[in-house]
Scaffold this motif. Structure first.
Motif, PDB file in Angstrom:
ATOM      1  N   LEU A  55       0.529  -1.221  -0.079  1.00  0.00           N
ATOM      2  CA  LEU A  55       0.009   0.156   0.052  1.00  0.00           C
ATOM      3  C   LEU A  55       0.715   1.246  -0.016  1.00  0.00           C
ATOM      4  CD1 LEU A  55      -3.080  -0.992   2.441  1.00  0.00           C
ATOM      5  CD2 LEU A  55      -3.019  -0.531  -0.214  1.00  0.00           C
ATOM      6  N   ALA A  56       1.952   1.198   0.660  1.00  0.00           N
ATOM      7  CA  ALA A  56       2.862   2.441   0.537  1.00  0.00           C
ATOM      8  C   ALA A  56       3.451   2.635  -0.792  1.00  0.00           C
ATOM      9  CB  ALA A  56       4.014   2.230   1.789  1.00  0.00           C
ATOM     10  N   THR A  57       3.910   1.596  -1.434  1.00  0.00           N
ATOM     11  CA  THR A  57       4.364   1.782  -2.836  1.00  0.00           C
ATOM     12  C   THR A  57       3.345   2.035  -3.625  1.00  0.00           C
ATOM     13  OG1 THR A  57       5.909  -0.109  -2.261  1.00  0.00           O
ATOM     14  CG2 THR A  57       5.538   0.399  -4.489  1.00  0.00           C
ATOM     15  N   ASN A  58       1.981   1.671  -3.496  1.00  0.00           N
ATOM     16  CA  ASN A  58       0.727   2.125  -4.125  1.00  0.00           C
ATOM     17  C   ASN A  58       0.460   3.509  -4.149  1.00  0.00           C
ATOM     18  OD1 ASN A  58      -1.766   1.326  -5.763  1.00  0.00           O
ATOM     19  ND2 ASN A  58      -2.504   2.220  -3.714  1.00  0.00           N
ATOM     20  N   ASN A  59       0.517   3.804  -2.752  1.00  0.00           N
ATOM     21  CA  ASN A  59       0.362   5.466  -2.675  1.00  0.00           C
ATOM     22  C   ASN A  59       1.437   6.315  -3.297  1.00  0.00           C
ATOM     23  OD1 ASN A  59      -1.921   4.758  -1.258  1.00  0.00           O
ATOM     24  ND2 ASN A  59      -0.999   4.787   0.723  1.00  0.00           N
ATOM     25  N   THR A  60       2.826   5.798  -3.075  1.00  0.00           N
ATOM     26  CA  THR A  60       3.930   6.732  -4.053  1.00  0.00           C
ATOM     27  C   THR A  60       3.567   6.732  -5.418  1.00  0.00           C
ATOM     28  OG1 THR A  60       5.312   6.052  -2.145  1.00  0.00           O
ATOM     29  CG2 THR A  60       6.138   7.080  -4.131  1.00  0.00           C
ATOM     30  N   ALA A  61       3.204   5.533  -6.036  1.00  0.00           N
ATOM     31  CA  ALA A  61       2.890   5.470  -7.338  1.00  0.00           C
ATOM     32  C   ALA A  61       1.631   6.312  -7.671  1.00  0.00           C
ATOM     33  CB  ALA A  61       2.799   4.016  -7.849  1.00  0.00           C
ATOM     34  N   VAL A  62       0.717   6.424  -6.911  1.00  0.00           N
ATOM     35  CA  VAL A  62      -0.660   6.884  -7.050  1.00  0.00           C
ATOM     36  C   VAL A  62      -0.337   8.488  -7.145  1.00  0.00           C
ATOM     37  CG1 VAL A  62      -2.761   7.710  -6.466  1.00  0.00           C
ATOM     38  CG2 VAL A  62      -2.293   5.482  -6.415  1.00  0.00           C
ATOM     39  N   GLN A  92       6.796   1.131 -10.109  1.00  0.00           N
ATOM     40  CA  GLN A  92       6.305   1.318  -8.948  1.00  0.00           C
ATOM     41  C   GLN A  92       5.251   0.207  -8.629  1.00  0.00           C
ATOM     42  OE1 GLN A  92       6.064   5.344  -8.212  1.00  0.00           O
ATOM     43  NE2 GLN A  92       8.052   5.251  -7.158  1.00  0.00           N
ATOM     44  N   PHE A  93       4.326   0.344  -9.641  1.00  0.00           N
ATOM     45  CA  PHE A  93       3.062  -0.257  -9.521  1.00  0.00           C
ATOM     46  C   PHE A  93       3.146  -2.010  -9.368  1.00  0.00           C
ATOM     47  CE2 PHE A  93       0.304   3.319 -10.488  1.00  0.00           C
ATOM     48  CZ  PHE A  93      -0.286   3.224  -9.353  1.00  0.00           C
ATOM     49  N   SER A  94       4.372  -2.346 -10.409  1.00  0.00           N
ATOM     50  CA  SER A  94       4.641  -3.671 -10.465  1.00  0.00           C
ATOM     51  C   SER A  94       5.314  -4.030  -9.386  1.00  0.00           C
ATOM     52  CB  SER A  94       5.766  -3.716 -11.831  1.00  0.00           C
ATOM     53  OG  SER A  94       6.298  -4.925 -11.999  1.00  0.00           O
ATOM     54  N   ASP A  95       6.326  -3.332  -8.510  1.00  0.00           N
ATOM     55  CA  ASP A  95       6.451  -3.782  -7.295  1.00  0.00           C
ATOM     56  C   ASP A  95       5.675  -3.783  -6.253  1.00  0.00           C
ATOM     57  OD1 ASP A  95       9.360  -3.492  -8.281  1.00  0.00           O
ATOM     58  OD2 ASP A  95       9.636  -1.325  -7.555  1.00  0.00           O
ATOM     59  N   ALA A  96       4.507  -3.002  -6.217  1.00  0.00           N
ATOM     60  CA  ALA A  96       3.356  -3.189  -5.314  1.00  0.00           C
ATOM     61  C   ALA A  96       2.721  -4.532  -5.607  1.00  0.00           C
ATOM     62  CB  ALA A  96       2.293  -1.862  -5.402  1.00  0.00           C
ATOM     63  N   VAL A 107      -6.724  -4.954  -1.081  1.00  0.00           N
ATOM     64  CA  VAL A 107      -5.556  -4.088  -1.400  1.00  0.00           C
ATOM     65  C   VAL A 107      -5.202  -4.688  -2.880  1.00  0.00           C
ATOM     66  CG1 VAL A 107      -2.922  -4.300  -0.881  1.00  0.00           C
ATOM     67  CG2 VAL A 107      -4.914  -4.102   1.108  1.00  0.00           C
ATOM     68  N   ARG A 108      -5.249  -5.911  -3.094  1.00  0.00           N
ATOM     69  CA  ARG A 108      -4.875  -6.477  -4.566  1.00  0.00           C
ATOM     70  C   ARG A 108      -5.792  -5.935  -5.767  1.00  0.00           C
ATOM     71  NH1 ARG A 108      -6.528 -12.242  -4.366  1.00  0.00           N
ATOM     72  NH2 ARG A 108      -4.801 -12.101  -2.690  1.00  0.00           N
ATOM     73  N   ALA A 109      -7.071  -5.500  -5.375  1.00  0.00           N
ATOM     74  CA  ALA A 109      -7.878  -4.947  -6.320  1.00  0.00           C
ATOM     75  C   ALA A 109      -7.511  -3.540  -6.468  1.00  0.00           C
ATOM     76  CB  ALA A 109      -9.294  -5.136  -6.021  1.00  0.00           C
ATOM     77  N   THR A 110      -7.312  -2.900  -5.404  1.00  0.00           N
ATOM     78  CA  THR A 110      -7.078  -1.289  -5.443  1.00  0.00           C
ATOM     79  C   THR A 110      -5.628  -1.054  -6.343  1.00  0.00           C
ATOM     80  OG1 THR A 110      -7.839  -0.914  -3.222  1.00  0.00           O
ATOM     81  CG2 THR A 110      -6.376   0.739  -4.104  1.00  0.00           C
ATOM     82  N   ILE A 111      -4.778  -1.984  -6.124  1.00  0.00           N
ATOM     83  CA  ILE A 111      -3.329  -1.830  -6.771  1.00  0.00           C
ATOM     84  C   ILE A 111      -3.505  -2.050  -8.053  1.00  0.00           C
ATOM     85  CG2 ILE A 111      -0.962  -2.722  -6.877  1.00  0.00           C
ATOM     86  CD1 ILE A 111      -1.008  -3.152  -3.871  1.00  0.00           C
ATOM     87  N   ALA A 112      -4.533  -3.089  -8.652  1.00  0.00           N
ATOM     88  CA  ALA A 112      -4.653  -3.533  -9.962  1.00  0.00           C
ATOM     89  C   ALA A 112      -5.325  -2.614 -10.818  1.00  0.00           C
ATOM     90  CB  ALA A 112      -5.363  -5.063  -9.812  1.00  0.00           C
ATOM     91  N   ALA A 113      -6.433  -1.920 -10.143  1.00  0.00           N
ATOM     92  CA  ALA A 113      -7.059  -1.015 -10.845  1.00  0.00           C
ATOM     93  C   ALA A 113      -5.976   0.406 -11.041  1.00  0.00           C
ATOM     94  CB  ALA A 113      -8.223  -0.348  -9.928  1.00  0.00           C
ATOM     95  N   ASN A 114      -5.497   0.750 -10.063  1.00  0.00           N
ATOM     96  CA  ASN A 114      -4.248   1.710 -10.322  1.00  0.00           C
ATOM     97  C   ASN A 114      -3.465   1.504 -11.308  1.00  0.00           C
ATOM     98  OD1 ASN A 114      -5.534   3.606  -8.219  1.00  0.00           O
ATOM     99  ND2 ASN A 114      -4.414   2.738  -6.606  1.00  0.00           N
ATOM    100  N   ALA A 115      -2.777   0.196 -11.256  1.00  0.00           N
ATOM    101  CA  ALA A 115      -1.768  -0.029 -12.361  1.00  0.00           C
ATOM    102  C   ALA A 115      -2.379   0.112 -13.574  1.00  0.00           C
ATOM    103  CB  ALA A 115      -1.223  -1.425 -12.048  1.00  0.00           C
ATOM    104  N   ALA A 116      -3.680  -0.590 -13.920  1.00  0.00           N
ATOM    105  CA  ALA A 116      -4.368  -0.325 -15.134  1.00  0.00           C
ATOM    106  C   ALA A 116      -4.444   1.107 -15.523  1.00  0.00           C
ATOM    107  CB  ALA A 116      -5.716  -1.284 -15.096  1.00  0.00           C
TER     108      ALA A 116
END
Length: 197
Positions: A55-62, A92-96, A107-116
């Motif tokens: 989530l921390a990596t996801n937030n940075t990427a967002v 960064q999204f790939s790392d997350a 968490v998985r769904a949130t990161i996947a949506a942001n990465a898409a």
């Protein structure tokens, strides 16, 4: 009771095992339960740490994605710079998403949506860069063709000038070769008007 019998009675007693030894023998199932709970707690802590890190990596990427979207929406954005930023954001999204096995479904769904969303923006920037490059190439080609046509028009105008000069020279030459009849006519007129005396 005599003193000797008292001693023999004391000697006949067997020593009792220490109190803590009796408790440790009785608590083996409890120890197993405690060890099992400790393993579960460590596993849960690992899962929570993995989710927190993701989530921390996801937030940075967002944050990077939002900055790129904001810059992309401006007039005449620097697409090369945005593409570089987006490649870092996608990484960064790939790392997350690396430890998806340990991630909670939300968490998985949130990161996947942001990465898409980030991948979609990267694709759009790549497409814009490609069309911009094709546009500049076609503009260069058009400028080259205009230059050639202007050169050709310049050549054709030069050719026209040369042809006109040749025509003028030819006409001059032809006029020189043609006998001058005006003097002859003037002479004949003089002869006609001349008096016999």
């Amino acid at each position: 009771m005599s003193r000797a019998t008292h001693r023999s009675h004391k000697a006949s007693r067997q020593p009792r095992p220490p109190r803590h030894d009796r408790q440790s023998i009785a608590s083996v199932p409890v120890r197993i339960a405690i060890v099992a709970l400790a393993v579960v707690a460590v596993f849960a802590a690992g899962i929570m740490a993995a989710n927190w890190s993701a989530l921390a990596t996801n937030n940075t990427a967002v944050n990077g994605l939002n900055a790129t979207i904001s810059a992309y929406n401006k007039d005449s954005p620097d697409l090369e710079k945005l593409r570089t930023a987006q490649l870092q954001t996608d990484a960064q999204f790939s790392d997350a998403q690396r430890l998806t096995v340990l991630q909670l479904p939300q968490v998985r769904a949130t990161i996947a949506a942001n990465a898409a969303e980030s991948a979609r923006l990267t694709k759009q920037i790549e497409s814009d860069l490609k069309s911009e490059k094709n546009g500049s190439d076609s503009a260069q080609t058009a400028n080259g063709q205009q230059g050639e046509s202007s050169n050709n028009s310049g050549d054709s105008s030069d050719t026209d000038k040369v042809n006109k000069l040749l025509e003028q020279n030819k006409q001059k030459i032809d006029l020189k070769n043609v006998p001058d009849t005006s003097s002859e006519t003037a002479g004949s007129d003089d002869n006609a008007s001349a008096k016999p005396w």
